[in-house]
Design an enzyme around this catalytic site. Structure first.
Site, mmCIF file in Angstrom:
data_model
loop_
_atom_site.group_PDB
_atom_site.id
_atom_site.type_symbol
_atom_site.label_atom_id
_atom_site.label_comp_id
_atom_site.label_asym_id
_atom_site.label_seq_id
_atom_site.Cartn_x
_atom_site.Cartn_y
_atom_site.Cartn_z
ATOM 1 N N GLY A 146 31.248 1.470 6.832
ATOM 2 C CA GLY A 146 30.017 2.235 6.941
ATOM 3 C C GLY A 146 29.483 2.759 5.618
ATOM 4 O O GLY A 146 30.161 2.775 4.596
ATOM 5 N N GLU A 147 28.233 3.183 5.647
ATOM 6 C CA GLU A 147 27.558 3.843 4.525
ATOM 7 C C GLU A 147 27.606 5.352 4.782
ATOM 8 O O GLU A 147 26.902 5.865 5.660
ATOM 9 C CB GLU A 147 26.117 3.360 4.417
ATOM 10 C CG GLU A 147 25.183 4.218 3.578
ATOM 11 C CD GLU A 147 25.632 4.423 2.137
ATOM 12 O OE1 GLU A 147 25.778 5.598 1.749
ATOM 13 O OE2 GLU A 147 25.830 3.421 1.416
ATOM 14 N N CYS B 241 39.371 -3.742 -0.828
ATOM 15 C CA CYS B 241 37.954 -3.382 -0.897
ATOM 16 C C CYS B 241 37.074 -4.523 -0.378
ATOM 17 O O CYS B 241 37.212 -5.665 -0.788
ATOM 18 C CB CYS B 241 37.599 -3.064 -2.340
ATOM 19 S SG CYS B 241 35.890 -2.567 -2.568
ATOM 20 N N ASN C 158 37.435 -9.712 -2.864
ATOM 21 C CA ASN C 158 38.463 -10.009 -1.871
ATOM 22 C C ASN C 158 37.845 -10.862 -0.771
ATOM 23 O O ASN C 158 36.969 -10.398 -0.038
ATOM 24 C CB ASN C 158 39.037 -8.715 -1.293
ATOM 25 C CG ASN C 158 39.735 -7.885 -2.357
ATOM 26 O OD1 ASN C 158 40.724 -8.311 -2.930
ATOM 27 N ND2 ASN C 158 39.203 -6.702 -2.645
ATOM 28 N N CYS D 6 25.452 -5.531 3.008
ATOM 29 C CA CYS D 6 25.659 -6.076 1.665
ATOM 30 C C CYS D 6 26.278 -7.466 1.784
ATOM 31 O O CYS D 6 27.146 -7.706 2.627
ATOM 32 C CB CYS D 6 26.553 -5.154 0.846
ATOM 33 S SG CYS D 6 25.798 -3.536 0.522
ATOM 34 N N CYS E 14 41.548 6.029 2.327
ATOM 35 C CA CYS E 14 40.199 5.461 2.412
ATOM 36 C C CYS E 14 39.746 5.559 3.865
ATOM 37 O O CYS E 14 40.358 4.953 4.750
ATOM 38 C CB CYS E 14 40.227 4.013 1.939
ATOM 39 S SG CYS E 14 38.648 3.146 2.060
#
Length: 351
Positions: free
Chosen positions: A152-153, A326, A283, A108, A97
């Site tokens: 990040g996006e 996550c 989480n 978000c 990841c």
């Protein structure tokens, strides 16, 4: 460097184009970063490369290992900023990841990265360096999947993410299947449409709500690209996608988005479409203000989706004991930039 730039680089050294393929194999397949060890290059070229080129990995601040085998690197990207990269070993695959930005501008509500603020986009080298570093560190295990689900996006750093995805699926570089490289987005619609043309790897969409009112609160970009517009882009993307299936990520928040009515509404949005849902137990992180849905609520939600014909899975938390799960990646963002969610950032011209 992308292929064409790498060929031009070697041409500037009076070398043939095939040198580009050779250097990619050494770096990305064999993970050799010392030019002197690249034995199918001439000695003169090796000496020349050591003067004019650099193969440097990100500086590692720390490495944490979870009881479940998950590994997390904190990487220095300069200026007091740090990003995180996570390796998740499983019986039939090994997933990396990676991060694409130092922080995130989309904020978000349930994400630790967004709460840290935003500093800057990572360069191609900084993104790709995470993959090479991890590949060396976890050897002899081979990374089978790469997901842009770290800090990040990714689609807000489009110009630097796409060259990385191309190298990940390049047979002379990492050689991964398109289905094994996944870009996760909160919903930048114009970039989704560009990605379909530029590099149609697997797509995951952070949906997290079945209606605009709730998603506006949880995922602010929804105010710019509402659910109907986002889903239309997803179905168009699926037409050129190798697997034709879009993954929708749905974080389970207690008494926020986890009711039976929410499940039925979500099924109504996705029924009959090339979609699967990944239910993600929330989480926790300090100051989030949310709790994870109860196991019973998650199970009921999952059962409703399946009863409506929606393929759904429940993600098993990995690395939560080292804050590697996550939504927990926070890195270190000491110098935040103020970024307005402008048309340039969120529209078709975003780089």
């Amino acid at each position: 460097m992308p292929d064409d730039a790498l060929v031009r680089f070697f041409a500037s050294l009076d070398q043939k184009p095939f040198r580009a393929r050779q250097i990619k194999r050494w770096v990305y397949k064999r993970h050799v970063l010392d030019f002197a060890e690249m034995t199918d290059l001439s000695k003169d070229l090796r000496k020349q490369l050591s003067v004019v080129a650099d193969l440097k990995l990100p500086d590692v601040i720390s490495v944490e290992r979870s009881a479940d085998g998950t590994r997390k690197w904190l990487l220095d990207v300069g200026g007091g900023q740090a990003v995180e990269t996570v390796f998740i070993p499983e019986p039939r695959r090994a997933t990396l990841c990676i991060s694409s930005q130092a922080g995130c501008v989309l904020d978000c509500a349930f994400c630790a990265t967004g709460k840290q603020g935003f500093n800057r986009n990572l360069s191609v080298a900084e993104i790709l360096g995470q993959v090479v570093l991890a590949s060396i560190d976890v050897a002899p295990t081979e990374i089978s999947n790469v997901v842009f689900m770290g800090m990040g996006e990714p689609l807000a750093n489009y110009a630097n993410v796409v060259p990385v995805t191309r190298l990940l699926i390049d047979d002379c570089a990492f050689g991964l299947s398109r289905r094994r490289v996944t870009i996760s987005t909160a919903g930048l619609v114009p970039q989704i449409m560009r990605l379909a043309e530029d590099c149609n790897v697997a797509l995951a969409v952070s949906l997290h709500a079945p209606n605009d009112e709730l998603r506006d609160r949880l995922v602010p970009i929804n105010r710019v690209h509402p659910i109907a517009t986002l889903l239309d882009a997803c179905w168009r993307y699926s037409q050129v996608l190798a697997s034709r299936q879009i993954t929708f990520e749905y974080v389970m928040l207690d008494k926020v988005n986890d009711s039976a009515a929410h499940a039925r509404d979500l099924a109504g949005l996705l029924r009959g479409r090339p979609a699967k849902v990944n239910l993600i137990p929330f989480n926790a992180f300090p100051g989030s203000g949310f709790r994870c849905s109860t196991p019973d609520a998650i199970e009921t939600f999952w059962q409703i989706l399946w009863s409506k014909g929606i393929v759904a899975t429940i993600r098993r938390p990995r690395g939560d004991d080292i804050a590697a799960a996550c939504g927990q990646l926070a890195g270190r963002i000491d110098d935040r930039r103020t970024v307005r969610l402008s048309h340039k950032l969120l529209g078709a011209g975003s780089e």
